[in-house]
Design an enzyme around this catalytic site. Sequence first.
Site, short mmCIF file in Angstrom:
data_model
loop_
_atom_site.label_atom_id
_atom_site.label_comp_id
_atom_site.label_asym_id
_atom_site.label_seq_id
_atom_site.Cartn_x
_atom_site.Cartn_y
_atom_site.Cartn_z
N LYS A 42 -61.43 90.78 -51.80
CA LYS A 42 -60.86 92.05 -52.19
C LYS A 42 -60.74 92.15 -53.70
O LYS A 42 -60.55 93.22 -54.25
CB LYS A 42 -59.44 92.17 -51.59
CG LYS A 42 -59.43 92.23 -50.07
CD LYS A 42 -57.99 92.18 -49.53
CE LYS A 42 -57.84 90.86 -48.83
NZ LYS A 42 -56.53 90.64 -48.20
N GLU A 98 -68.30 90.71 -58.75
CA GLU A 98 -67.21 89.77 -58.47
C GLU A 98 -66.10 89.95 -59.51
O GLU A 98 -66.34 90.45 -60.61
CB GLU A 98 -67.80 88.34 -58.49
CG GLU A 98 -66.84 87.20 -58.32
CD GLU A 98 -66.08 87.17 -57.00
OE1 GLU A 98 -65.39 88.15 -56.71
OE2 GLU A 98 -66.15 86.13 -56.30
N ASP A 99 -64.89 89.54 -59.15
CA ASP A 99 -63.77 89.68 -60.09
C ASP A 99 -63.80 88.60 -61.17
O ASP A 99 -63.64 88.88 -62.35
CB ASP A 99 -62.42 89.68 -59.35
CG ASP A 99 -62.23 88.50 -58.40
OD1 ASP A 99 -63.14 87.64 -58.28
OD2 ASP A 99 -61.17 88.43 -57.75
N ASP A 102 -64.93 81.07 -61.48
CA ASP A 102 -64.09 79.94 -61.85
C ASP A 102 -64.92 78.66 -61.69
O ASP A 102 -65.72 78.33 -62.57
CB ASP A 102 -62.85 79.99 -60.94
CG ASP A 102 -61.78 79.01 -61.31
OD1 ASP A 102 -61.33 79.03 -62.46
OD2 ASP A 102 -61.36 78.22 -60.44
N PHE A 153 -54.29 81.12 -65.11
CA PHE A 153 -54.40 81.89 -63.88
C PHE A 153 -53.97 83.33 -64.15
O PHE A 153 -52.86 83.58 -64.59
CB PHE A 153 -53.56 81.27 -62.76
CG PHE A 153 -54.00 81.76 -61.41
CD1 PHE A 153 -55.13 81.21 -60.79
CD2 PHE A 153 -53.34 82.79 -60.77
CE1 PHE A 153 -55.57 81.68 -59.57
CE2 PHE A 153 -53.78 83.26 -59.53
CZ PHE A 153 -54.89 82.70 -58.94
N VAL A 154 -54.88 84.26 -63.89
CA VAL A 154 -54.63 85.66 -64.22
C VAL A 154 -54.57 86.52 -62.96
O VAL A 154 -55.19 86.20 -61.94
CB VAL A 154 -55.70 86.21 -65.19
CG1 VAL A 154 -55.61 85.52 -66.53
CG2 VAL A 154 -57.11 86.06 -64.61
N ASP A 160 -55.48 88.55 -57.43
CA ASP A 160 -54.20 88.28 -56.76
C ASP A 160 -53.74 86.84 -56.94
O ASP A 160 -54.52 85.95 -57.31
CB ASP A 160 -54.33 88.53 -55.26
CG ASP A 160 -55.10 87.41 -54.55
OD1 ASP A 160 -56.19 87.04 -55.03
OD2 ASP A 160 -54.59 86.88 -53.55
N ARG A 166 -52.27 92.61 -57.04
CA ARG A 166 -53.59 93.25 -57.15
C ARG A 166 -53.50 94.64 -57.77
O ARG A 166 -54.44 95.11 -58.39
CB ARG A 166 -54.24 93.37 -55.77
CG ARG A 166 -54.67 92.05 -55.14
CD ARG A 166 -55.60 92.35 -53.97
NE ARG A 166 -55.76 91.23 -53.06
CZ ARG A 166 -56.64 90.23 -53.23
NH1 ARG A 166 -57.41 90.21 -54.29
NH2 ARG A 166 -56.73 89.27 -52.33
P1 IMP Z 1 -64.93 80.05 -57.64
O1 IMP Z 1 -65.67 79.89 -56.36
O2 IMP Z 1 -64.10 78.85 -57.98
O3 IMP Z 1 -65.79 80.49 -58.79
O4 IMP Z 1 -63.82 81.11 -57.35
C1 IMP Z 1 -63.92 82.43 -57.56
C2 IMP Z 1 -62.74 83.11 -56.87
O5 IMP Z 1 -61.51 82.42 -57.15
C3 IMP Z 1 -62.52 84.50 -57.40
O6 IMP Z 1 -63.21 85.44 -56.64
C4 IMP Z 1 -61.02 84.67 -57.28
O7 IMP Z 1 -60.69 85.17 -55.99
C5 IMP Z 1 -60.44 83.30 -57.39
N1 IMP Z 1 -59.88 83.02 -58.72
C6 IMP Z 1 -60.32 82.13 -59.63
N2 IMP Z 1 -59.58 82.15 -60.74
C7 IMP Z 1 -58.62 83.08 -60.54
C8 IMP Z 1 -57.54 83.60 -61.34
O8 IMP Z 1 -57.28 83.19 -62.50
N3 IMP Z 1 -56.79 84.56 -60.76
C9 IMP Z 1 -57.02 85.05 -59.52
N4 IMP Z 1 -58.02 84.62 -58.74
C10 IMP Z 1 -58.82 83.64 -59.25
MG MG Z 2 -61.97 86.76 -55.14
#
Ligand code: IMP
Ligand code: MG
Length: 182
Positions: A42, A98-99, A102, A153-154, A160, A166
């Site tokens: 989401k 994507e948001d 990470d 962490f944002v 969220d 959100r």
């Molecule tokens: P990845 O697979 O570790 O790259 O994770 C990506 C997902 O982790 C994103 O779509 C977010 O849902 C979540 N995420 C990573 N960092 C943050 C953050 O700082 N705040 C909120 N959600 C995060």
């Molecule tokens: Mg996400």
Amino acid sequence: MEKDIARVLLSQEQIQTRVEEMGRQIAWDYRGKNPAMVCILKGAVMFYTDLLRAMPIQLSMDFMAVSSYGKRTKSSGEVEIRKDLSTSIENRHVIIVEDIIDSGFTLTYLTRMLAARGAASIKVCTLLDKPSRRAPGITLKSDYSGFVVGDEFVVGYGLDYAEAYRNLPYIGVLKPEVYENN
Ligand code: IMP
Ligand code: MG
């Protein structure tokens, strides 16, 4: 909600200006290509709807939901599809929206999966990128990225923590005491 925010990282105005810029750029790059714009639910939903309204070209919309962290603030490395696309992407030019990137696990998995379905091309568009947090062995780079952020962490503008925050109209840094006991 506001009392849990340590500081505003990106204001509504900063986000709006950058998202409009990104929309214009992508629209120019994809003119005549009718891209399939895939929103990762989401977290990306606010970004997605603003981005697409800044793209004055023909495109199509579809949505996908993948497993989230739940109440944790770190990715497990396992990706689970909770909701799949409702349309075929075979021979389509796909842009995954994507948001935040990470560890990079989620998008590495998704780009491979969508490539295996016969997309003509796949690019990644993320609002935020935390390059310092990529997991070992993950080489994923985003093709379009809004802002590079540090290791904090944002939340807000779709992002969220445990499904909260959100709907904040800006992006803020969450106070560590909110999540450090989980
Ligand atoms: P990845 O697979 O570790 O790259 O994770 C990506 C997902 O982790 C994103 O779509 C977010 O849902 C979540 N995420 C990573 N960092 C943050 C953050 O700082 N705040 C909120 N959600 C995060
Ligand atoms: Mg996400």
